[in-house]
Design an enzyme around this catalytic site. Structure first.
Site, PDB file in Angstrom:
ATOM      1  N   ASP A  38      63.620   6.012 -23.163  1.00  0.00           N
ATOM      2  CA  ASP A  38      65.007   5.591 -22.939  1.00  0.00           C
ATOM      3  C   ASP A  38      65.249   5.429 -21.432  1.00  0.00           C
ATOM      4  O   ASP A  38      64.347   5.644 -20.617  1.00  0.00           O
ATOM      5  CB  ASP A  38      66.007   6.579 -23.585  1.00  0.00           C
ATOM      6  CG  ASP A  38      65.979   7.966 -22.945  1.00  0.00           C
ATOM      7  OD1 ASP A  38      65.962   8.059 -21.696  1.00  0.00           O
ATOM      8  OD2 ASP A  38      65.999   8.980 -23.680  1.00  0.00           O
ATOM      9  N   HIS A  42      55.228   6.836 -20.758  1.00  0.00           N
ATOM     10  CA  HIS A  42      55.012   6.160 -22.046  1.00  0.00           C
ATOM     11  C   HIS A  42      55.748   4.829 -22.145  1.00  0.00           C
ATOM     12  O   HIS A  42      56.046   4.357 -23.243  1.00  0.00           O
ATOM     13  CB  HIS A  42      55.409   7.098 -23.202  1.00  0.00           C
ATOM     14  CG  HIS A  42      54.557   8.331 -23.263  1.00  0.00           C
ATOM     15  ND1 HIS A  42      54.950   9.502 -23.869  1.00  0.00           N
ATOM     16  CD2 HIS A  42      53.313   8.576 -22.762  1.00  0.00           C
ATOM     17  CE1 HIS A  42      53.983  10.412 -23.745  1.00  0.00           C
ATOM     18  NE2 HIS A  42      52.995   9.876 -23.072  1.00  0.00           N
TER      19      HIS A  42
HETATM   20  P1  NAD Z   1      58.860  16.076 -28.936  1.00  0.00           P
HETATM   21  O1  NAD Z   1      59.773  15.394 -29.890  1.00  0.00           O
HETATM   22  O2  NAD Z   1      57.447  16.284 -29.321  1.00  0.00           O
HETATM   23  O3  NAD Z   1      59.474  17.530 -28.618  1.00  0.00           O
HETATM   24  C1  NAD Z   1      60.820  17.730 -28.332  1.00  0.00           C
HETATM   25  C2  NAD Z   1      60.991  19.088 -27.667  1.00  0.00           C
HETATM   26  O4  NAD Z   1      62.332  19.184 -27.218  1.00  0.00           O
HETATM   27  C3  NAD Z   1      60.741  20.292 -28.588  1.00  0.00           C
HETATM   28  O5  NAD Z   1      59.949  21.246 -27.896  1.00  0.00           O
HETATM   29  C4  NAD Z   1      62.154  20.847 -28.821  1.00  0.00           C
HETATM   30  O6  NAD Z   1      62.158  22.264 -28.992  1.00  0.00           O
HETATM   31  C5  NAD Z   1      62.842  20.458 -27.541  1.00  0.00           C
HETATM   32  N1  NAD Z   1      64.301  20.320 -27.634  1.00  0.00           N
HETATM   33  C6  NAD Z   1      65.065  19.997 -28.714  1.00  0.00           C
HETATM   34  N2  NAD Z   1      66.358  19.921 -28.362  1.00  0.00           N
HETATM   35  C7  NAD Z   1      66.416  20.200 -27.024  1.00  0.00           C
HETATM   36  C8  NAD Z   1      67.469  20.248 -26.075  1.00  0.00           C
HETATM   37  N3  NAD Z   1      68.727  20.005 -26.440  1.00  0.00           N
HETATM   38  N4  NAD Z   1      67.170  20.541 -24.789  1.00  0.00           N
HETATM   39  C9  NAD Z   1      65.888  20.794 -24.402  1.00  0.00           C
HETATM   40  N5  NAD Z   1      64.851  20.755 -25.272  1.00  0.00           N
HETATM   41  C10 NAD Z   1      65.110  20.447 -26.558  1.00  0.00           C
HETATM   42  O7  NAD Z   1      58.988  15.291 -27.572  1.00  0.00           O
HETATM   43  P2  NAD Z   1      57.971  14.981 -26.392  1.00  0.00           P
HETATM   44  O8  NAD Z   1      57.297  16.247 -25.977  1.00  0.00           O
HETATM   45  O9  NAD Z   1      58.711  14.169 -25.425  1.00  0.00           O
HETATM   46  O10 NAD Z   1      56.778  14.106 -26.969  1.00  0.00           O
HETATM   47  C11 NAD Z   1      56.665  13.118 -27.781  1.00  0.00           C
HETATM   48  C12 NAD Z   1      56.900  11.641 -27.522  1.00  0.00           C
HETATM   49  O11 NAD Z   1      58.187  11.368 -27.943  1.00  0.00           O
HETATM   50  C13 NAD Z   1      56.899  11.094 -26.144  1.00  0.00           C
HETATM   51  O12 NAD Z   1      55.825  10.247 -26.050  1.00  0.00           O
HETATM   52  C14 NAD Z   1      58.164  10.229 -26.018  1.00  0.00           C
HETATM   53  O13 NAD Z   1      57.809   8.948 -25.558  1.00  0.00           O
HETATM   54  C15 NAD Z   1      58.643  10.140 -27.400  1.00  0.00           C
HETATM   55  N6  NAD Z   1      60.105  10.072 -27.668  1.00  0.00           N
HETATM   56  C16 NAD Z   1      61.010   9.650 -26.742  1.00  0.00           C
HETATM   57  C17 NAD Z   1      62.365   9.662 -27.020  1.00  0.00           C
HETATM   58  C18 NAD Z   1      63.334   9.159 -25.973  1.00  0.00           C
HETATM   59  O14 NAD Z   1      62.946   8.373 -25.117  1.00  0.00           O
HETATM   60  N7  NAD Z   1      64.584   9.626 -25.982  1.00  0.00           N
HETATM   61  C19 NAD Z   1      62.823  10.098 -28.254  1.00  0.00           C
HETATM   62  C20 NAD Z   1      61.876  10.534 -29.190  1.00  0.00           C
HETATM   63  C21 NAD Z   1      60.524  10.531 -28.869  1.00  0.00           C
END
Ligand code: NAD
Ligand code: ZN
Length: 267
Positions: free
Chosen positions: A117, A132
């Protein structure tokens, strides 16, 4: 007048907040590594960690791989258009804004994000690298030329089941794909080199909202530590990074980061 935040009302332990604030106060070159949890409180689903996470509703292999795109372009493009629409309508949360304040205070402050994002940019942070890729950095699946002129239509947020034909490349007629790094794809070199350059030099790393499951991004925490950085974890849950952390603020980013800044200002 500035609102005083009472840490006792929150789930962050005051002693953890004190320690994190003292580490930040002593830091000359802080940086942040952020993941999907950073944007959770902006209403964007994470991939893991909650029952509403994206991967508990759809299999990644069905949607976020080059093979999936080859086999069913409309399904994959429709799903990404839905995500693009959701991001376009989302707003940076108090956590993104707290990092933007840090960007202004420390000229060094760098953000290495796994997020696709653009909420760090929209919050006003400047030194950002996207490991990414970006949801809006479209390019051609065939010739890889960028297609920034293609804009997400306003009705793109109709729903995840939306099937949409991807637009065609103006140069070669191939199909346009989202500019994100898919499962099984190589991470581009440039953001990785930028990330390692910044994290080699940083003296404090805030690790925010990442599950430590996706490599090589997750390895950057150990990398920064090996190069002398202190590590502050911001996550409501324990993760594979917990054992590397000097302190863990166990709360959401939109709660913990403003509290941290507030504690810093009162020290
Ligand atoms: P992940 O989904 O694997 O993990 C999310 C983490 O965030 C978990 O450890 C969870 O406990 C924690 N979490 C949940 N709510 C939270 C909050 N309010 N504040 C802080 N932490 C919180 O995500 P990741 O490690 O980024 O890895 C996976 C992939 O997901 C990345 O490659 C990314 O590109 C992609 N992704 C990106 C988005 C985005 O751009 N917004 C959304 C979903 C996934
Ligand atoms: Zn092309």
């Amino acid at each position: 007048m500035k609102a005083v935040v009472d840490p006792y009302r929150h789930s962050v332990r005051p002693e953890d907040l004190d320690l994190a604030a003292s580490l930040l106060a002593a830091s000359k070159r802080p940086a942040a590594l952020t993941g999907a949890g950073m944007s959770a409180e902006s209403g964007l689903a994470t991939f893991r960690g909650t029952h509403s996470s994206l991967w508990s509703r759809w299999e990644p292999e069905e949607l976020a791989t080059p093979r999936a795109y080859r086999e069913d372009k409309e399904l994959v493009w429709g799903w990404y258009m839905w995500r693009m629409g959701a991001v376009a309508r989302a707003q940076p949360n108090a956590g993104h804004k707290a990092l933007a304040v840090m960007s202004r205070r420390w000229p060094y402050f760098a953000i290495v994000t796994q997020n696709v994002d653009n909420l760090h940019e929209r919050a006003g942070s400047t030194r950002i690298t996207h490991l990414h890729g970006g949801l809006f950095e479209h390019r051609c699946f065939a010739c890889a030329r960028p297609h920034p002129e293609f804009v997400v239509p306003a009705d793109a947020a109709d729903g995840p089941q939306l099937r949409l034909a991807p637009p065609r490349c103006l140069h070669c007629g191939g199909y346009i794909r989202p500019g994100v790094v898919w499962f099984g794809e190589q991470m581009p070199e440039e953001p990785w080199n930028q990330a390692t350059a910044w994290l080699r030099e940083c003296d404090l790393l805030l690790v925010i909202g990442t599950s430590a499951m996706v490599q090589p991004a997750a390895s950057l925490v150990g990398f920064a530590r090996q190069h002398g950085a202190k590590v502050v974890l911001v996550n409501p849950e324990d993760t594979g990074h917990s054992s590397l952390a000097d302190v863990h603020l166990k709360a959401g980013a939109a709660e913990a980061l403003p509290l941290l800044l507030d504690r810093l200002d009162r020290s």
